[in-house]
Design an enzyme around this catalytic site. Sequence first.
Site, PDB file in Angstrom:
ATOM      1  N   ALA A  13       0.863  -1.182   0.000  1.00 29.45           N
ATOM      2  CA  ALA A  13       0.000   0.000   0.000  1.00 29.45           C
ATOM      3  C   ALA A  13       0.898   1.230   0.000  1.00 29.45           C
ATOM      4  O   ALA A  13       2.079   1.141   0.322  1.00 29.45           O
ATOM      5  CB  ALA A  13      -0.870  -0.030   1.249  1.00 29.45           C
ATOM      6  N   GLY A  27       0.380  -5.108   0.721  1.00 27.75           N
ATOM      7  CA  GLY A  27      -0.765  -5.036  -0.177  1.00 27.75           C
ATOM      8  C   GLY A  27      -0.462  -5.643  -1.544  1.00 27.75           C
ATOM      9  O   GLY A  27      -1.386  -6.064  -2.259  1.00 27.75           O
ATOM     10  N   GLU A  38      -0.958  -9.273  -1.078  1.00 26.74           N
ATOM     11  CA  GLU A  38      -2.404  -9.441  -0.870  1.00 26.74           C
ATOM     12  C   GLU A  38      -3.150  -9.373  -2.205  1.00 26.74           C
ATOM     13  O   GLU A  38      -4.105 -10.111  -2.431  1.00 26.74           O
ATOM     14  CB  GLU A  38      -2.914  -8.382   0.110  1.00 26.74           C
ATOM     15  N   GLU A  59       4.063  -5.830   6.934  1.00 26.12           N
ATOM     16  CA  GLU A  59       3.304  -4.784   7.644  1.00 26.12           C
ATOM     17  C   GLU A  59       3.714  -4.658   9.097  1.00 26.12           C
ATOM     18  O   GLU A  59       3.733  -3.553   9.658  1.00 26.12           O
ATOM     19  CB  GLU A  59       1.799  -5.065   7.560  1.00 26.12           C
TER      20      GLU A  59
HETATM   21  N1  3HC Z   1       4.624   3.352  -0.111  1.00 30.33           N
HETATM   22  C1  3HC Z   1       5.117   4.558  -0.487  1.00 30.33           C
HETATM   23  N2  3HC Z   1       6.399   4.760  -0.858  1.00 30.33           N
HETATM   24  C2  3HC Z   1       7.193   3.681  -0.849  1.00 30.33           C
HETATM   25  C3  3HC Z   1       6.757   2.400  -0.477  1.00 30.33           C
HETATM   26  C4  3HC Z   1       5.395   2.261  -0.103  1.00 30.33           C
HETATM   27  N3  3HC Z   1       4.867   1.059   0.252  1.00 30.33           N
HETATM   28  N4  3HC Z   1       7.781   1.549  -0.576  1.00 30.33           N
HETATM   29  C5  3HC Z   1       8.831   2.258  -0.998  1.00 30.33           C
HETATM   30  N5  3HC Z   1       8.483   3.548  -1.158  1.00 30.33           N
HETATM   31  C6  3HC Z   1       9.329   4.636  -1.653  1.00 30.33           C
HETATM   32  C7  3HC Z   1      10.489   4.932  -0.724  1.00 30.33           C
HETATM   33  O1  3HC Z   1      10.100   5.825   0.292  1.00 30.33           O
HETATM   34  C8  3HC Z   1      11.498   5.523  -1.672  1.00 30.33           C
HETATM   35  O2  3HC Z   1      11.113   6.850  -1.908  1.00 30.33           O
HETATM   36  P1  3HC Z   1      12.207   7.995  -2.124  1.00 30.33           P
HETATM   37  O3  3HC Z   1      13.008   7.561  -3.302  1.00 30.33           O
HETATM   38  O4  3HC Z   1      11.415   9.208  -2.306  1.00 30.33           O
HETATM   39  O5  3HC Z   1      13.023   7.992  -0.843  1.00 30.33           O
HETATM   40  C9  3HC Z   1      11.269   4.748  -2.956  1.00 30.33           C
HETATM   41  O6  3HC Z   1       9.955   4.190  -2.845  1.00 30.33           O
HETATM   42  C10 3HC Z   1      12.252   3.622  -3.201  1.00 30.33           C
HETATM   43  O7  3HC Z   1      12.305   2.823  -2.029  1.00 30.33           O
HETATM   44  P2  3HC Z   1      13.671   2.219  -1.484  1.00 30.33           P
HETATM   45  O8  3HC Z   1      14.713   3.283  -1.460  1.00 30.33           O
HETATM   46  O9  3HC Z   1      13.345   1.519  -0.210  1.00 30.33           O
HETATM   47  O10 3HC Z   1      14.030   1.186  -2.633  1.00 30.33           O
HETATM   48  P3  3HC Z   1      14.663  -0.252  -2.533  1.00 30.33           P
HETATM   49  O11 3HC Z   1      14.770  -0.756  -3.903  1.00 30.33           O
HETATM   50  O12 3HC Z   1      15.864  -0.218  -1.650  1.00 30.33           O
HETATM   51  O13 3HC Z   1      13.585  -1.163  -1.735  1.00 30.33           O
HETATM   52  C11 3HC Z   1      11.427  -2.066  -1.276  1.00 30.33           C
HETATM   53  C12 3HC Z   1      12.356  -1.418  -2.318  1.00 30.33           C
HETATM   54  C13 3HC Z   1      11.958  -3.431  -0.863  1.00 30.33           C
HETATM   55  C14 3HC Z   1      10.074  -2.228  -1.891  1.00 30.33           C
HETATM   56  C15 3HC Z   1      11.361  -1.167  -0.017  1.00 30.33           C
HETATM   57  O14 3HC Z   1      11.080   0.155  -0.418  1.00 30.33           O
HETATM   58  C16 3HC Z   1      10.331  -1.557   0.983  1.00 30.33           C
HETATM   59  O15 3HC Z   1      10.565  -2.440   1.790  1.00 30.33           O
HETATM   60  N6  3HC Z   1       9.166  -0.884   0.959  1.00 30.33           N
HETATM   61  C17 3HC Z   1       8.140  -1.052   1.940  1.00 30.33           C
HETATM   62  C18 3HC Z   1       7.367  -2.312   1.695  1.00 30.33           C
HETATM   63  C19 3HC Z   1       6.247  -2.427   2.681  1.00 30.33           C
HETATM   64  O16 3HC Z   1       6.415  -2.238   3.869  1.00 30.33           O
HETATM   65  N7  3HC Z   1       5.062  -2.766   2.198  1.00 30.33           N
HETATM   66  C20 3HC Z   1       3.915  -2.876   3.020  1.00 30.33           C
HETATM   67  C21 3HC Z   1       3.239  -1.574   3.097  1.00 30.33           C
HETATM   68  S1  3HC Z   1       1.900  -1.583   4.228  1.00 30.33           S
HETATM   69  C22 3HC Z   1       0.674  -2.356   3.395  1.00 30.33           C
HETATM   70  O17 3HC Z   1       0.861  -2.820   2.321  1.00 30.33           O
HETATM   71  C23 3HC Z   1      -0.629  -2.407   4.098  1.00 30.33           C
HETATM   72  C24 3HC Z   1      -1.572  -3.336   3.431  1.00 30.33           C
HETATM   73  O18 3HC Z   1      -1.617  -4.532   4.168  1.00 30.33           O
HETATM   74  C25 3HC Z   1      -2.948  -2.772   3.349  1.00 30.33           C
END
Ligand code: 3HC
Length: 693
Positions: free
Chosen positions: A62, A101, A104, A124
């Site tokens: 998400a 997400g 999911e 998450e």
């Molecule tokens: N939402 C918004 N922005 C995100 C994001 C997300 N889920 N994931 C990454 N970004 C952004 C980062 O902030 C970064 O932005 P910036 O360049 O402006 O600083 C850019 O994307 C690139 O991210 P990384 O520098 O981390 O890139 P990497 O290639 O090193 O890593 C990744 C990629 C493994 C996808 C890592 O970004 C990551 O772990 N992201 C989070 C994943 C996550 O936690 N997902 C779950 C979200 S909660 C959810 O899904 C709820 C659901 O259950 C409803």
Amino acid sequence: MSQTVSYTRDGELAVVTIDNPPVNATSQAVRAGLLEAINRAVADDSRALVLCCAGRTFIAGADITEFGKPPLAPALPDVLDALEALPKPVIVAIHGTALGGGLEAAMAGHYRIADSRAKLGLPEVKLGLLPGAGGTRRAPRLMGVKPSLELMTGGAPISAEAARASGLVDRVTQDALLPAALAYARELLAAGATPRPTAAIVPVLDGIDTAWFAAEKTALRKSARGRTAPQRIVDALELGVTLPPAEAALRTREMFLELVSSTESKALRHLFFAEREAAKLPADCRDATRRTVERIGVLGGGTMGAGIAMNFAESGLHVTVIETDDAAAARALERIRSTWQAARAKGRLDDATLAKRLERVRVSTEFSLMADMDLVVEAIFENLQVKQEVFGRLDAVCRPGAILASNTSYQDLDAIAAATSRPADVIGMHYFSPANIMKLLEVVRGAKTAPDVVATVMDLARRVGKIPALVGVCYGFVGNRMLIPYGREAQMLLLEGATPSQVDGAMEEFGMAMGPCAVGDLAGLDVGFRARSSRSDRPDDPRWFRVGDMLAEQGRFGQKTGAGFYLYEAGGRERRPDPAVEQMIRDEAARLGVAQRAISATEIVERLMYAMVNEGCRALEEGIAQRASDIDLIYANGYGFPAVRGGPMMYAQTVGLGDVLARIRAFREQLGPRYWEPSALLVRCAASGESLP
Ligand code: 3HC
Ligand code: NAI
């Protein structure tokens, strides 16, 4: 069609492509586009839908930036329910990282094919959340309750192959993903495949009942102390396999929204973005051409040098460790070997990896080997003259362009650089012990450090799995500098009547991994004693770190001598209060004329935390720290600060800067101005209502 979701046809197949760089997060535009695409597929004559993503990854989750803002329709769970309900087979093509997400969404499809390099996970929990878009319902149906609980509470992703073995994906391909996905879809149609909604699968619940879920929650209360999200994940999973899907979805949604607004999740999201902000380089470094770093030298193979060498070797780099004599060299090699062998004994390392790592490490007494190195990290004794002497020798030996780094904890990096003819090549790389494990790296930019050296070391840090934060030169840089007022207040409170157990207990209750006295005993009270003794700017205050100094003077260095603030069994870590220490403190307080009184846990937390926060504000004011969020990152990753509080600066902002300032002013009244003058930045932000920069 939406800008981020395209809908095309490949013969009888509808191909829906999400293109929302950088990581295809399910922003409102993506959710709306996906829903529109689903509706279109319902209405047209396509026979199946293939869902894939453009760019470097499948949906990585998400959109975290939307959390905490008013929700925008359509909600992801509703969109995914619509996908699952599509009356045509839905084939999901996964590459990169299908996270949160994203996974999911994949689970809401009917068939899944993954690139062999893909990673899948439900992280998450690391953001203080639960999978809120049907994951807690669908994962247990596809892979079983226990493995899905592990995936959700651990938060670590699994490989495509592991996902296939667990039932999460149907097929793994080494070939180009989209053609393989289209071929798979056609194969399914040819075989007469029909939609296969995950909701229709009956979860296997052998041996899994209310008591099992309760036991899991009890275990998580211990292993994930102070965290709410893991508890709610178990609740949601239980609902997911026991209630009808619609009801489970409703209740899970409520729990998800509750978590989104929790301090725990706000703090963990803050740290997620803090890590990414900290990686951003100052303008003058951004476009600098990086220097090549392949051959690495480490000076000193003691506690830190050995750990630093292990970190490089574990990351695939070759490293040469230099020690003073053969016996010290043999000890250094043994330190490295025994650490890895212990990992192997625990099954965390196989023989082949161990052998490869050892091949990458060379230990020698031949200083001239440093001539070939691209980078040398110095980790010898903490003494300025000794370090200057060694940097002078490096200057004479190393090739032009080599980066010369120091792991000093406190010494003046500019004075070290001045011992060379090339201060632009000198930088600080301040690791944390154990250096092969702790994620934080304070990268210290000296007055003359060249922009390309900063950029190269910041990149290198990420390459070897560290979380870097760029800081400036001052005594103790950011982390250790802020630790001084924290430790000072802990020791003042001892003189004022708190026991070591009370001080540690209050801070551990607050969430610190260990209280300050226990940390002193672990690190060795001789270390701080030596560092303080060598300071020419010690305050003229007999109370200043008096208790720590007395213990060190008595040879009570902490765990390694079996006695420090506490008593320890030989070789043990279990601490026991020592009445003799408590008496010694009382006597010393009387000698110094410090009145003793009963001290509350609240005062302990406020004194320690606000002294630290005030110093953090000064470090910001002086430009030693670039951002308040860098300080939080440093504390959460290097000092055992509770991540669920987001770091000391976020904690101060959660309390309210005005309230923090009021307490600092009250302490100034009560204890005098010497240590309690509020930082100008804190005063300004508290008055204006601005956040800390
Ligand atoms: N939402 C918004 N922005 C995100 C994001 C997300 N889920 N994931 C990454 N970004 C952004 C980062 O902030 C970064 O932005 P910036 O360049 O402006 O600083 C850019 O994307 C690139 O991210 P990384 O520098 O981390 O890139 P990497 O290639 O090193 O890593 C990744 C990629 C493994 C996808 C890592 O970004 C990551 O772990 N992201 C989070 C994943 C996550 O936690 N997902 C779950 C979200 S909660 C959810 O899904 C709820 C659901 O259950 C409803
Ligand atoms: P240590 O005493 O365990 O190791 C120092 C090693 O350097 C010894 O093995 C010694 O033989 C070797 N050495 C001394 N002079 C040398 C020379 N001229 N050439 C090659 N080797 C030489 O010390 P430790 O704890 O590893 O600390 C090293 C540095 O790291 C210090 O500057 C310290 O402040 C810093 N540091 C220490 C941390 C810790 O937790 N121990 C954390 C972060 C930084």
